[in-house]
Design a protein around this motif. Structure first.
Motif, PDB file in Angstrom:
ATOM      1  N   VAL A 134      -1.963  -8.960  -0.361  1.00 56.75           N
ATOM      2  CA  VAL A 134      -1.141  -7.592  -0.238  1.00 56.75           C
ATOM      3  C   VAL A 134      -2.054  -6.398  -0.898  1.00 56.75           C
ATOM      4  N   SER A 135      -2.044  -5.145  -0.141  1.00 58.14           N
ATOM      5  CA  SER A 135      -2.812  -4.179  -0.461  1.00 58.14           C
ATOM      6  C   SER A 135      -1.591  -3.136  -1.163  1.00 58.14           C
ATOM      7  N   ALA A 136      -1.989  -2.373  -2.038  1.00 57.82           N
ATOM      8  CA  ALA A 136      -1.301  -1.300  -2.492  1.00 57.82           C
ATOM      9  C   ALA A 136      -0.789  -0.452  -1.760  1.00 57.82           C
ATOM     10  N   GLY A 137       0.751  -0.191  -1.814  1.00 52.81           N
ATOM     11  CA  GLY A 137       1.264   0.726  -0.750  1.00 52.81           C
ATOM     12  C   GLY A 137       1.925   0.187   0.186  1.00 52.81           C
ATOM     13  N   SER A 138       1.692  -1.491   0.355  1.00 61.21           N
ATOM     14  CA  SER A 138       2.464  -2.101   1.233  1.00 61.21           C
ATOM     15  C   SER A 138       3.694  -2.977   0.629  1.00 61.21           C
TER      16      SER A 138
ATOM     17  N   ILE B  36       7.061 -17.447 -13.213  1.00 61.46           N
ATOM     18  CA  ILE B  36       6.417 -16.302 -13.317  1.00 61.46           C
ATOM     19  C   ILE B  36       5.588 -16.317 -11.973  1.00 61.46           C
ATOM     20  N   GLU B  37       5.408 -15.455 -11.174  1.00 58.18           N
ATOM     21  CA  GLU B  37       4.636 -15.284  -9.815  1.00 58.18           C
ATOM     22  C   GLU B  37       3.522 -14.197 -10.127  1.00 58.18           C
ATOM     23  N   ASN B  38       2.390 -14.473  -9.954  1.00 58.44           N
ATOM     24  CA  ASN B  38       1.385 -13.543 -10.205  1.00 58.44           C
ATOM     25  C   ASN B  38       0.753 -13.041  -8.733  1.00 58.44           C
ATOM     26  N   VAL B  39       0.622 -11.774  -8.578  1.00 56.96           N
ATOM     27  CA  VAL B  39      -0.094 -11.450  -7.328  1.00 56.96           C
ATOM     28  C   VAL B  39      -0.970 -10.461  -7.433  1.00 56.96           C
ATOM     29  N   VAL B  40      -2.382 -10.614  -6.842  1.00 55.07           N
ATOM     30  CA  VAL B  40      -3.514  -9.973  -6.960  1.00 55.07           C
ATOM     31  C   VAL B  40      -3.231  -8.969  -5.913  1.00 55.07           C
ATOM     32  N   VAL B  41      -3.247  -7.568  -6.191  1.00 55.36           N
ATOM     33  CA  VAL B  41      -3.108  -6.522  -5.251  1.00 55.36           C
ATOM     34  C   VAL B  41      -4.397  -5.656  -5.028  1.00 55.36           C
ATOM     35  N   MET B  42      -4.603  -5.663  -3.680  1.00 53.14           N
ATOM     36  CA  MET B  42      -5.943  -5.050  -3.238  1.00 53.14           C
ATOM     37  C   MET B  42      -5.803  -3.410  -3.074  1.00 53.14           C
ATOM     38  N   PRO B  43      -6.595  -2.613  -3.404  1.00 49.22           N
ATOM     39  CA  PRO B  43      -6.441  -1.326  -3.235  1.00 49.22           C
ATOM     40  C   PRO B  43      -6.039  -0.826  -2.034  1.00 49.22           C
ATOM     41  N   GLY B  44      -5.111   0.481  -1.804  1.00 51.74           N
ATOM     42  CA  GLY B  44      -4.620   0.719  -0.507  1.00 51.74           C
ATOM     43  C   GLY B  44      -5.754   1.152   0.214  1.00 51.74           C
ATOM     44  N   GLY B  45      -5.948   0.741   1.536  1.00 43.78           N
ATOM     45  CA  GLY B  45      -6.678   1.062   2.560  1.00 43.78           C
ATOM     46  C   GLY B  45      -7.974   0.014   2.598  1.00 43.78           C
ATOM     47  N   PHE B  46      -7.938  -1.047   1.850  1.00 47.50           N
ATOM     48  CA  PHE B  46      -8.886  -2.012   1.984  1.00 47.50           C
ATOM     49  C   PHE B  46      -8.452  -3.147   2.822  1.00 47.50           C
TER      50      PHE B  46
END
Length: 181
Positions: free
Chosen positions: A28-32, A136-146
């Motif tokens: 997932v990307s930030a903003g989505s 507990i569910e951990n998610v790595v978030v990519m920067p928006g627009g990446f």
């Protein structure tokens, strides 16, 4: 005189409920939007009454919605609280929690961050197995627009056959992505 004894029913004040979680999309990307799917199950042979689910909203994510296949959910004070009612023995139900991770700043992958969703379930009955009451569910978030680029091979042309004892050639490619970076 025959004596009549009453045998008490099995202990119906015990119910083993549990929760497991997963998320989508996997990247997932930030903003989505990001959806946590929370599966609540009754692993016992008795009903779980007044079942409740409490799910913390990840820090750095904005609440979008919460829906349940049974009962009602509402957002309150940084969490989603669901009143699930009675869950029959061997049954399960699903809560979907959707959030939008905030922008992380910076257009490159090293600026990723991990957000976490913690969820708890409980019912009125005594639970003999508390180890499955939290997830507990951990998610790595990519920067928006990446976004992953699309790569196109320009030379050699598709279908070109190279032959000979030692061939040296040059590859030319172009890469673009949906946000133009």
């Amino acid at each position: 005189v025959a004596r009549r004894e009453t045998i008490p029913p099995p202990n119906s004040n015990v119910a083993d409920i549990g929760v497991s979680a997963m998320h989508s999309p996997s990247q997932v990307s930030a903003g989505s939007e990001l959806t946590f799917t929370l599966n609540v199950s009754n692993n016992s042979s008795t009903q779980a009454t007044n079942a409740r689910l409490i799910s913390s909203l990840p820090a750095g994510a904005r609440y979008i919605s919460a829906t349940s296949s049974q009962g009602t959910c509402k957002q309150t004070q940084g969490a989603v609280v669901c009143k699930l009612g009675t869950i029959d023995p061997g049954s399960s139900m699903v809560v979907s929690l959707t959030v939008r991770p905030s922008d992380l700043g910076g257009p490159v992958a090293p600026n990723t961050k991990t957000i976490s969703n913690a969820t708890w379930v409980l019912a009125d009955e005594t639970d003999p197995n508390y180890s499955n009451n939290t997830s507990i569910e951990n998610v790595v978030v990519m920067p928006g627009g990446f976004n992953r680029p699309q790569v196109q091979l320009l030379t050699p042309m598709s279908g070109t056959t190279l032959s000979g004892p030692a061939v040296e050639f040059k590859l030319t490619a172009a890469a673009t992505d949906s946000d133009g970076t």
